[in-house]
Write an enzyme that holds these catalytic residues in place. Structure first.
Site, short mmCIF file in Angstrom:
data_model
loop_
_atom_site.label_atom_id
_atom_site.label_comp_id
_atom_site.label_asym_id
_atom_site.label_seq_id
_atom_site.Cartn_x
_atom_site.Cartn_y
_atom_site.Cartn_z
CB CYS A 86 -0.97 -0.05 1.17
SG CYS A 86 -2.36 1.08 0.98
CG HIS A 200 -3.57 -3.58 3.23
ND1 HIS A 200 -2.52 -2.98 3.88
CD2 HIS A 200 -4.26 -2.58 2.64
CE1 HIS A 200 -2.58 -1.67 3.70
NE2 HIS A 200 -3.62 -1.39 2.94
CD GLU A 202 -0.88 -5.57 5.71
OE1 GLU A 202 -0.85 -6.12 4.59
OE2 GLU A 202 -1.09 -4.34 5.87
#
Lengths: 224, 81
Positions: A86, A200, A202
Site C-alpha cells: 500500500c 493488504h 497482512e
C-alpha cells in the site's frame, strides 16, 4: 527468518504486518525511519502501509527522503528482498525502486473493501506458493491506488514478467476498482527482489476476519 | 529575494480524474462552454538568490527530485523578482 518493518510518521500497518509475520514464525523488528542502517540479519524488509507524512505533496513523496531510505535503497540494490504494501508500494515507486506511479483512484473515492486478485506471475519468491491464475481475496484500502505506467514501461513489465497481481472478480476475470493500467495491483522489479502491491495480505491472515489468503502470499518469503 | 511559483499538473495523456469531475460539476451548473479542465497544484516559495540562472537551476532540481513526480506529472516554473 528475520523481517524488518519500516515505520515512518503516519505509518499505521506496521503492527498488523508484524503480527502477520510473527504468526508465520518469523522474528520481527520495527525500524523507525530515523535509523540510518538496516539490521544486518534482515532477510526481508517490509515498507508497511499507512499515510507516511500525511500523504503531503504526494503519497510516499516525503518518506523517500527519510534517513533510513538511503540504507533501504542500498539494501535493495545489493539484492536484499523488499516488500512494499500500500503506502509502502507508493514509497518504493517514489524512490525509484519500482517502476510506475500511483495516482488518485479514478472514482476519486477512498476504497476500503475485500477484492479478488489474480496471480499473473508466480516466477518469484513472493508468489511461488501460488499458481498462475489462482484467485486470492485480500482487502484493499487506498485513495491513491491507480497504478500508472506509460506504454513503453508497460511493455517492459510484460516482457520481463514483472506484473505480479491483477484485480479481478471471483472467477478471475479482470475487474478494475481504481483505474489502474491493465488492472495491475502489484509489480516487482526486473531483478525480482523488490515487490510492491496496493492490497493488504497482512490483513488476510485469519478466516474469521474474512480471508486467510494472505498466509499463502507472505509464506513465500519465509521459505525462500 | 525571489519568489518562485511552481505549477504541477498531470502530463497530457495521463487521465486527470479530478479535472474530469470538476468539468462534470461545471457542466451541471450549465457552464456548457467549458472544456479541457485540469486540476493541479501550485507551490510558492521565496528564494534567497539574486541570479536568475542559478535560481532556475535550483528550482528545476527541486521539481525533478521532489515537487513533481515526472513519471506522471509535468511542471512549470515562474520566477518573480
Amino acid at each position: 527468518m528475520k523481517v524488518t518493518i519500516l515505520q515512518f510518521p503516519g505509518t499505521n500497518c506496521e503492527y498488523d504486518t508484524q503480527n502477520a509475520f510473527k504468526s508465520l514464525g518469523a522474528e520481527t523488528e520495527i525500524l523507525w525511519h530515523k535509523e540510518e542502517s538496516v539490521p544486518s540479519d534482515t532477510d526481508l524488509l517490509v515498507v508497511a502501509g499507512g499515510f507516511s507524512y500525511g500523504d503531503y505533496l504526494r503519497s510516499g513523496a516525503i518518506a523517500k527522503f527519510s534517513p533510513v531510505m538511503k540504507a533501504v535503497i542500498n539494501y535493495a540494490n545489493n539484492g536484499g528482498k523488499v516488500l512494499g504494501i500500500c503506502n509502502g508500494f507508493q514509497v518504493l515507486t517514489e524512490a525509484g525502486l519500482l517502476p510506475g506511479a500511483l495516482k488518485r483512484n479514478e472514482s476519486l473515492h477512498f476504497l476500503s473493501k475485500h477484492h479478488n486478485l489474480k496471480v499473473v506471475n508466480n516466477d518469484n519468491i513472493f508468489l511461488e506458493k501460488l499458481h498462475n491464475g489462482d484467485v486470492v481475496n485480500v482487502p484493499i484500502a487506498h485513495h491513491d491506488g491507480n497504478y500508472y505506467i506509460d506504454e513503453k514501461g508497460l511493455k517492459e513489465l510484460y516482457a520481463n514478467n514483472q506484473i505480479l497481481l491483477k484485480y479481478c472478480d471471483e472467477s478471475g476475470n479482470e475487474k478494475n476498482p481504481n483505474g489502474s493500467v491493465d488492472s495491475i495491483a502489484g509489480v516487482c522489479n526486473k531483478e525480482r527482489n523488490v515487490f510492491g502491491l496496493m492490497p493488504h495480505p497482512e490483513r488476510a491472515m485469519e478466516k474469521i476476519l474474512g480471508s486467510d489468503d494472505g498466509i499463502k502470499m507472505l509464506q513465500g518469503f519465509l521459505e525462500a | 529575494m525571489m519568489k518562485a511559483i511552481v505549477n504541477v499538473f498531470l502530463k497530457a495523456g495521463v487521465l486527470d480524474s479530478q479535472g474530469k469531475a470538476v468539468h462534470h460539476a461545471l457542466a451541471s451548473l450549465h457552464f456548457d462552454n467549458v472544456s479541457n479542465v485540469r486540476v493541479g497544484k501550485q507551490i510558492i516559495f521565496s528564494l534567497d538568490e539574486k541570479e536568475e540562472k542559478k535560481a532556475m537551476a535550483d528550482v528545476t532540481k527541486m521539481c525533478e527530485e521532489l515537487l513533481a513526480n515526472t513519471v506522471i506529472e509535468d511542471y512549470t516554473i515562474e520566477l518573480v523578482k
